[in-house]
Design a protein around this motif. Structure first.
Motif, PDB file in Angstrom:
ATOM      1  N   GLY A   1       0.793  -1.216   0.000  1.00 47.76           N
ATOM      2  CA  GLY A   1       0.000   0.000   0.000  1.00 47.76           C
ATOM      3  C   GLY A   1       0.828   1.269   0.000  1.00 47.76           C
ATOM      4  N   ASP A   2       2.142   1.150   0.222  1.00 54.57           N
ATOM      5  CA  ASP A   2       3.013   2.322   0.227  1.00 54.57           C
ATOM      6  C   ASP A   2       3.281   2.814  -1.193  1.00 54.57           C
ATOM      7  N   LEU A   3       3.920   3.979  -1.271  1.00 51.78           N
ATOM      8  CA  LEU A   3       4.234   4.594  -2.556  1.00 51.78           C
ATOM      9  C   LEU A   3       5.742   4.763  -2.707  1.00 51.78           C
ATOM     10  N   VAL A   4       6.243   4.456  -3.911  1.00 52.05           N
ATOM     11  CA  VAL A   4       7.652   4.616  -4.249  1.00 52.05           C
ATOM     12  C   VAL A   4       7.769   5.696  -5.314  1.00 52.05           C
ATOM     13  N   ILE A   5       8.646   6.658  -5.110  1.00 54.06           N
ATOM     14  CA  ILE A   5       8.908   7.701  -6.106  1.00 54.06           C
ATOM     15  C   ILE A   5      10.031   7.232  -7.020  1.00 54.06           C
ATOM     16  N   ALA A   6       9.776   7.268  -8.333  1.00 52.00           N
ATOM     17  CA  ALA A   6      10.781   6.865  -9.321  1.00 52.00           C
ATOM     18  C   ALA A   6      10.526   7.612 -10.620  1.00 52.00           C
ATOM     19  N   ASP A   7      11.514   7.641 -11.470  1.00 54.99           N
ATOM     20  CA  ASP A   7      11.333   8.259 -12.784  1.00 54.99           C
ATOM     21  C   ASP A   7      10.501   7.364 -13.688  1.00 54.99           C
ATOM     22  N   LYS A   8       9.858   7.969 -14.669  1.00 54.31           N
ATOM     23  CA  LYS A   8       9.023   7.207 -15.608  1.00 54.31           C
ATOM     24  C   LYS A   8       9.844   6.208 -16.421  1.00 54.31           C
ATOM     25  N   TYR A   9      11.147   6.419 -16.531  1.00 51.25           N
ATOM     26  CA  TYR A   9      12.033   5.506 -17.251  1.00 51.25           C
ATOM     27  C   TYR A   9      12.646   4.438 -16.331  1.00 51.25           C
ATOM     28  N   ALA A  10      12.333   4.451 -15.059  1.00 50.38           N
ATOM     29  CA  ALA A  10      13.026   3.609 -14.077  1.00 50.38           C
ATOM     30  C   ALA A  10      12.975   2.127 -14.425  1.00 50.38           C
ATOM     31  N   HIS A  11      14.086   1.466 -14.249  1.00 45.50           N
ATOM     32  CA  HIS A  11      14.170   0.027 -14.496  1.00 45.50           C
ATOM     33  C   HIS A  11      13.231  -0.736 -13.567  1.00 45.50           C
ATOM     34  N   ILE A  12      13.129  -0.305 -12.307  1.00 51.22           N
ATOM     35  CA  ILE A  12      12.272  -1.022 -11.358  1.00 51.22           C
ATOM     36  C   ILE A  12      10.812  -1.015 -11.792  1.00 51.22           C
ATOM     37  N   TYR A  13      10.428  -0.032 -12.591  1.00 49.69           N
ATOM     38  CA  TYR A  13       9.040   0.061 -13.063  1.00 49.69           C
ATOM     39  C   TYR A  13       8.865  -0.579 -14.439  1.00 49.69           C
TER      40      TYR A  13
ATOM     41  N   TYR B   1      11.141  -2.635 -16.326  1.00 47.67           N
ATOM     42  CA  TYR B   1      11.817  -3.856 -16.762  1.00 47.67           C
ATOM     43  C   TYR B   1      11.965  -4.920 -15.679  1.00 47.67           C
ATOM     44  N   GLU B   2      11.149  -4.850 -14.645  1.00 52.36           N
ATOM     45  CA  GLU B   2      11.244  -5.866 -13.591  1.00 52.36           C
ATOM     46  C   GLU B   2       9.917  -6.586 -13.394  1.00 52.36           C
ATOM     47  N   SER B   3       9.205  -6.740 -14.503  1.00 49.26           N
ATOM     48  CA  SER B   3       8.014  -7.606 -14.586  1.00 49.26           C
ATOM     49  C   SER B   3       6.909  -7.245 -13.592  1.00 49.26           C
ATOM     50  N   GLY B   4       6.797  -5.968 -13.280  1.00 48.70           N
ATOM     51  CA  GLY B   4       5.767  -5.557 -12.332  1.00 48.70           C
ATOM     52  C   GLY B   4       6.050  -6.007 -10.915  1.00 48.70           C
ATOM     53  N   GLY B   5       7.309  -6.275 -10.621  1.00 43.13           N
ATOM     54  CA  GLY B   5       7.684  -6.820  -9.318  1.00 43.13           C
ATOM     55  C   GLY B   5       7.341  -5.917  -8.155  1.00 43.13           C
ATOM     56  N   VAL B   6       7.350  -4.593  -8.365  1.00 44.25           N
ATOM     57  CA  VAL B   6       7.027  -3.696  -7.255  1.00 44.25           C
ATOM     58  C   VAL B   6       5.622  -3.973  -6.723  1.00 44.25           C
ATOM     59  N   ALA B   7       4.709  -4.295  -7.642  1.00 37.83           N
ATOM     60  CA  ALA B   7       3.338  -4.616  -7.234  1.00 37.83           C
ATOM     61  C   ALA B   7       3.227  -6.052  -6.758  1.00 37.83           C
ATOM     62  N   PHE B   8       3.824  -6.986  -7.496  1.00 40.28           N
ATOM     63  CA  PHE B   8       3.692  -8.408  -7.187  1.00 40.28           C
ATOM     64  C   PHE B   8       4.390  -8.773  -5.881  1.00 40.28           C
ATOM     65  N   ASN B   9       5.613  -8.312  -5.716  1.00 39.28           N
ATOM     66  CA  ASN B   9       6.415  -8.707  -4.563  1.00 39.28           C
ATOM     67  C   ASN B   9       6.146  -7.865  -3.315  1.00 39.28           C
ATOM     68  N   SER B  10       5.915  -6.579  -3.506  1.00 40.68           N
ATOM     69  CA  SER B  10       5.821  -5.676  -2.361  1.00 40.68           C
ATOM     70  C   SER B  10       4.457  -5.024  -2.195  1.00 40.68           C
ATOM     71  N   GLY B  11       3.592  -5.122  -3.199  1.00 44.02           N
ATOM     72  CA  GLY B  11       2.268  -4.537  -3.089  1.00 44.02           C
ATOM     73  C   GLY B  11       2.284  -3.022  -3.002  1.00 44.02           C
ATOM     74  N   VAL B  12       3.293  -2.413  -3.631  1.00 40.50           N
ATOM     75  CA  VAL B  12       3.399  -0.954  -3.608  1.00 40.50           C
ATOM     76  C   VAL B  12       3.077  -0.382  -4.978  1.00 40.50           C
ATOM     77  N   THR B  13       2.853   0.911  -4.987  1.00 33.61           N
ATOM     78  CA  THR B  13       2.584   1.622  -6.226  1.00 33.61           C
ATOM     79  C   THR B  13       3.693   2.637  -6.470  1.00 33.61           C
ATOM     80  N   CYS B  14       3.843   3.081  -7.710  1.00 30.26           N
ATOM     81  CA  CYS B  14       4.899   4.022  -8.060  1.00 30.26           C
ATOM     82  C   CYS B  14       4.319   5.372  -8.470  1.00 30.26           C
TER      83      CYS B  14
END
Length: 341
Positions: free
Chosen positions: A74-86, A88-101
């Protein structure tokens, strides 16, 4: 001869690296009993002036572990629109941590402290996600190997500290930035809470990344790595490659940067090129005219055994690396000069 410029991940271990791998002393790393892994982790932590480090099979897993380490669902991560974590990591931020960017509209993958202040300062409210983490990527992959201005990174750190946020660096190609900008790893170790670095890109190791941070964070990361399936056994054979890379392959990155800039210089003389993005390190992104088209250009070059990468939106990427020889370089420059649709 195939000239593979798809990525700097395509490198093969050199003889010296292979010799180091075959001579490695190994143990069971899940029990933290692999002496070579322990040596690599200690070496990397010392290099960055950080307390501890942990070896991972991939940069994606290192980044995903860091995100999970620092956030709650439910937390929020600040990143650039080009960020690798957003991207090129298969949606892992949502799948693994349940966070939004919260994606920032930066320049070539880099944003400013002023761009994130309003999002960093959002006070907890029941209908808004809690901002917990700021992630930056240096160099920027989708941004064409661009290097952050260190003074801007310092300003972002102040925003993070002011708002009690954690600060993570996706440093997959950080050593390219260090060489290009003549910076020191300890500068970054003093700035970030956690840093991921990749050994299998420009540094030429076959596998491996490291996550660096405080002892407390790395203890937590050890369990998260196991949770994500990253616990490995006699991995010292791979860690030995990482040690060799850190000791032998950092300064030579300047050669990759030089070749990328030379390719850009040739492309500037080619009438079919419509745009070349600035080249700072080993990544070059360019565009061909619509009459030729990116896919057609890539296919034509493939027929000549030259492999390039489509990046979408008409972008074509070239990445120079350890196994891109001087002979290959001369062939590529000649083919680019003589290209006919």
């Amino acid at each position: 001869m195939t000239i593979d410029l798809i990525s700097d991940t395509v490198t093969k271990p050199t003889k010296g690296m292979l010799d180091a791998m075959m001579q490695a002393k190994v143990g069971d790393d899940v029990f933290q009993m692999d002496p070579t892994v322990n040596q690599l982790q200690e070496k990397a932590a010392k290099m960055f002036g950080m307390e501890a480090a942990l070896f991972f099979p991939s940069g994606t897993m290192a980044n995903q572990t860091a995100i999970k380490l620092h956030t709650q669902p439910g937390d929020l991560v600040i990143a650039d629109k080009y960020a690798h974590i957003y991207n090129y990591e298969s949606g892992g931020v949502a799948f693994n941590s349940g966070v939004t960017c919260k994606l920032i509209d930066g320049e070539r993958g880099m944003f400013t402290a002023s761009q994130i202040e309003e999002f960093a300062a959002v006070k907890p409210q029941i209908y808004l996600p809690f901002t917990k983490l700021i992630c930056v990527e240096n160099t920027t992959n989708k941004g064409g190997g661009a290097c952050w201005d260190f003074s801007e990174l310092e300003k972002i750190q102040k925003v993070a500290q002011k708002n009690n946020l954690v600060y993570h660096l996706d440093g997959a190609r950080l050593f390219n930035a260090l060489v290009a900008k003549k910076e020191n790893p300890k500068q970054y170790g003093q700035l970030f809470d956690t840093i991921s670095i990749c050994l299998s890109k420009g540094l030429g190791a076959p596998i491996g990344s490291l996550l660096l941070g405080s002892k407390a964070n790395i203890v937590k990361a050890l369990r998260l790595r196991k949770l994500l399936g990253g616990g490995m056994r006699q991995v010292g054979f791979l860690a030995a490659a990482g040690i060799y890379a850190l000791e032998n392959n950092i300064e030579r990155l300047a050669e990759d940067h030089r070749k990328a800039k030379e390719i850009a210089t040739v492309l500037e003389t080619c009438s079919y090129i419509t745009k070349i993005e600035p080249v700072e390190t080993n990544i070059l992104i360019f565009y061909v005219n619509e009459k030729i088209g990116a896919d057609n250009f890539i296919n034509k070059m493939k027929e000549k055994n030259i492999l390039l990468t489509p990046m979408g939106e008409g972008k074509i990427r070239i990445v120079t690396h350890l196994n891109y020889t001087n002979q290959m370089h001369e062939i590529l420059l000649k083919e680019l000069k003589n290209y006919q649709k």
